[in-house]
Design a protein around this motif. Structure first.
Motif, PDB file in Angstrom:
ATOM      1  N   SER A  73       0.752  -1.273   0.515  1.00 23.65           N
ATOM      2  CA  SER A  73      -0.246  -0.147  -0.191  1.00 23.65           C
ATOM      3  C   SER A  73       0.722   1.124  -0.093  1.00 23.65           C
ATOM      4  O   SER A  73       2.185   1.266   0.922  1.00 23.65           O
ATOM      5  CB  SER A  73      -0.941   0.008   1.129  1.00 23.65           C
ATOM      6  N   ASP A  74      -0.098   2.078  -0.146  1.00 25.44           N
ATOM      7  CA  ASP A  74       0.890   3.769  -0.530  1.00 25.44           C
ATOM      8  C   ASP A  74       0.737   4.411   1.002  1.00 25.44           C
ATOM      9  O   ASP A  74       0.574   5.443   1.968  1.00 25.44           O
ATOM     10  CB  ASP A  74       0.639   4.827  -1.383  1.00 25.44           C
ATOM     11  N   VAL A  75      -1.163   4.589   1.430  1.00 22.95           N
ATOM     12  CA  VAL A  75      -1.569   5.064   2.623  1.00 22.95           C
ATOM     13  C   VAL A  75      -2.505   4.073   2.583  1.00 22.95           C
ATOM     14  O   VAL A  75      -2.563   2.655   2.205  1.00 22.95           O
ATOM     15  CB  VAL A  75      -2.084   6.169   1.975  1.00 22.95           C
ATOM     16  N   GLN A  76      -2.800   3.708   4.151  1.00 24.58           N
ATOM     17  CA  GLN A  76      -3.947   3.028   4.398  1.00 24.58           C
ATOM     18  C   GLN A  76      -4.895   3.362   5.726  1.00 24.58           C
ATOM     19  O   GLN A  76      -5.168   5.033   5.444  1.00 24.58           O
ATOM     20  CB  GLN A  76      -3.245   1.852   5.938  1.00 24.58           C
ATOM     21  N   TYR A  77      -5.875   2.674   5.115  1.00 19.74           N
ATOM     22  CA  TYR A  77      -7.290   3.593   6.163  1.00 19.74           C
ATOM     23  C   TYR A  77      -8.371   3.259   8.326  1.00 19.74           C
ATOM     24  O   TYR A  77      -7.476   1.672   7.805  1.00 19.74           O
ATOM     25  CB  TYR A  77      -8.811   2.833   5.780  1.00 19.74           C
ATOM     26  N   VAL A  78      -7.623   4.694   8.753  1.00 24.89           N
ATOM     27  CA  VAL A  78      -8.096   3.538  10.282  1.00 24.89           C
ATOM     28  C   VAL A  78     -10.075   4.707   9.945  1.00 24.89           C
ATOM     29  O   VAL A  78      -9.552   5.918   9.140  1.00 24.89           O
ATOM     30  CB  VAL A  78      -7.615   4.372  10.640  1.00 24.89           C
ATOM     31  N   GLY A  79     -10.722   3.577  10.271  1.00 25.48           N
ATOM     32  CA  GLY A  79     -12.750   4.469  10.455  1.00 25.48           C
ATOM     33  C   GLY A  79     -12.652   4.185  11.470  1.00 25.48           C
ATOM     34  O   GLY A  79     -12.921   3.403  12.238  1.00 25.48           O
ATOM     35  N   LEU A  80     -13.983   4.860  12.331  1.00 26.09           N
ATOM     36  CA  LEU A  80     -14.522   4.946  13.395  1.00 26.09           C
ATOM     37  C   LEU A  80     -15.757   5.933  13.355  1.00 26.09           C
ATOM     38  O   LEU A  80     -15.624   6.211  12.579  1.00 26.09           O
ATOM     39  CB  LEU A  80     -13.829   5.424  14.642  1.00 26.09           C
ATOM     40  N   ASN A  81     -17.141   5.246  13.060  1.00 24.54           N
ATOM     41  CA  ASN A  81     -18.212   5.589  13.130  1.00 24.54           C
ATOM     42  C   ASN A  81     -18.310   6.268  13.930  1.00 24.54           C
ATOM     43  O   ASN A  81     -17.677   7.118  14.978  1.00 24.54           O
ATOM     44  CB  ASN A  81     -19.793   4.118  13.362  1.00 24.54           C
ATOM     45  N   ASP A  82     -19.876   7.646  13.720  1.00 21.81           N
ATOM     46  CA  ASP A  82     -19.711   8.643  15.023  1.00 21.81           C
ATOM     47  C   ASP A  82     -20.045   8.428  16.240  1.00 21.81           C
ATOM     48  O   ASP A  82     -21.565   9.061  16.838  1.00 21.81           O
ATOM     49  CB  ASP A  82     -20.546   9.739  14.085  1.00 21.81           C
ATOM     50  N   HIS A  83     -19.950   6.945  16.799  1.00 19.79           N
ATOM     51  CA  HIS A  83     -20.335   6.927  17.965  1.00 19.79           C
ATOM     52  C   HIS A  83     -19.652   8.104  19.189  1.00 19.79           C
ATOM     53  O   HIS A  83     -18.447   8.812  18.505  1.00 19.79           O
ATOM     54  CB  HIS A  83     -20.267   5.839  18.486  1.00 19.79           C
ATOM     55  N   PRO A  84     -20.336   8.419  20.319  1.00 21.95           N
ATOM     56  CA  PRO A  84     -20.073   9.256  20.957  1.00 21.95           C
ATOM     57  C   PRO A  84     -18.154   8.969  21.995  1.00 21.95           C
ATOM     58  O   PRO A  84     -17.282   9.514  22.138  1.00 21.95           O
ATOM     59  CB  PRO A  84     -20.303   9.331  22.108  1.00 21.95           C
ATOM     60  N   LEU A  85     -18.031   7.463  21.660  1.00 13.39           N
ATOM     61  CA  LEU A  85     -16.521   6.647  22.441  1.00 13.39           C
ATOM     62  C   LEU A  85     -15.718   7.207  21.475  1.00 13.39           C
ATOM     63  O   LEU A  85     -14.579   6.989  21.815  1.00 13.39           O
ATOM     64  CB  LEU A  85     -16.753   5.469  23.381  1.00 13.39           C
ATOM     65  N   ALA A  86     -16.105   7.439  20.430  1.00 16.28           N
ATOM     66  CA  ALA A  86     -15.057   7.111  19.489  1.00 16.28           C
ATOM     67  C   ALA A  86     -13.885   8.228  18.847  1.00 16.28           C
ATOM     68  O   ALA A  86     -13.205   7.883  18.663  1.00 16.28           O
ATOM     69  CB  ALA A  86     -16.142   7.367  18.214  1.00 16.28           C
TER      70      ALA A  86
END
Length: 185
Positions: A73-86
């Protein structure tokens, strides 16, 4: 090439990633998604429905294969939903990505966004597909050579803040400081 490796669940905001990829299908861009989880079929169906043929699901990988994926990879993805604890969640994969000298594209808030921004990566709010597309267009425009300074910056932040020796020295300093405070008190 953007890679995501991890759980394919509701907390990772992967539907936004797939929506963004669908908008970039005419660009020189590929997204590799490794892992499994409760939302895997839903995500595969979404990619098919949106015509995101630049997304490849590679399935569950062993540790060695994840290392190869990272190197590819050239870049990597990290995602979290819009939960209050995120906003207070720090996915451990951020440190692993930085250690591998890869910039992070994140759909995150709070502490995780702060670290990604400081490392030279890109952030957008969870669910903000327009902002994610804009970030990915910037990644594409920079190309592999243009990403080299960001790769170095990612590794430098890891060495500065997260490397084993750095963490041990920081903890040791806090313990010494606490011990001196007790003696005075």
């Amino acid at each position: 090439v953007l890679a995501y490796a991890g759980t394919l669940g509701g907390a990772q905001d992967l539907s936004s990633l797939i929506e963004a990829c669908a908008r970039l299908r005419d660009e020189p861009f590929r997204c590799l998604i490794a892992g499994s989880g409760t939302h895997e079929q839903e995500l595969r169906d979404l990619a098919r429905a949106k015509g995101a043929d630049n997304v490849t699901f590679v399935g569950r990988l062993g540790a060695e294969d994840v290392s190869h994926l990272s190197a590819t990879s050239d870049v990597q993805y990290v995602g979290l939903n819009d939960h209050p604890l995120a906003c207070t969640t720090m996915p451990s994969k951020i440190q692993a990505i930085l250690a591998s000298a890869r910039p992070v594209v994140g759909s995150v808030t709070g502490d995780a966004a702060h670290v990604i921004d400081r490392s030279g990566g890109w952030t957008s709010s969870p669910g903000d597909v327009d902002a994610l597309v804009a970030n990915l267009r910037e990644v594409i425009a920079q190309g592999r050579v243009g990403l080299l300074p960001r790769q170095r910056a990612a590794r430098a932040l890891y060495d500065e803040e997260f490397a084993h020796d750095t963490a041990v020295a920081r903890i040791e300093g806090l313990l010494v400081e606490a011990a001196h405070g007790r003696r005075r008190g």
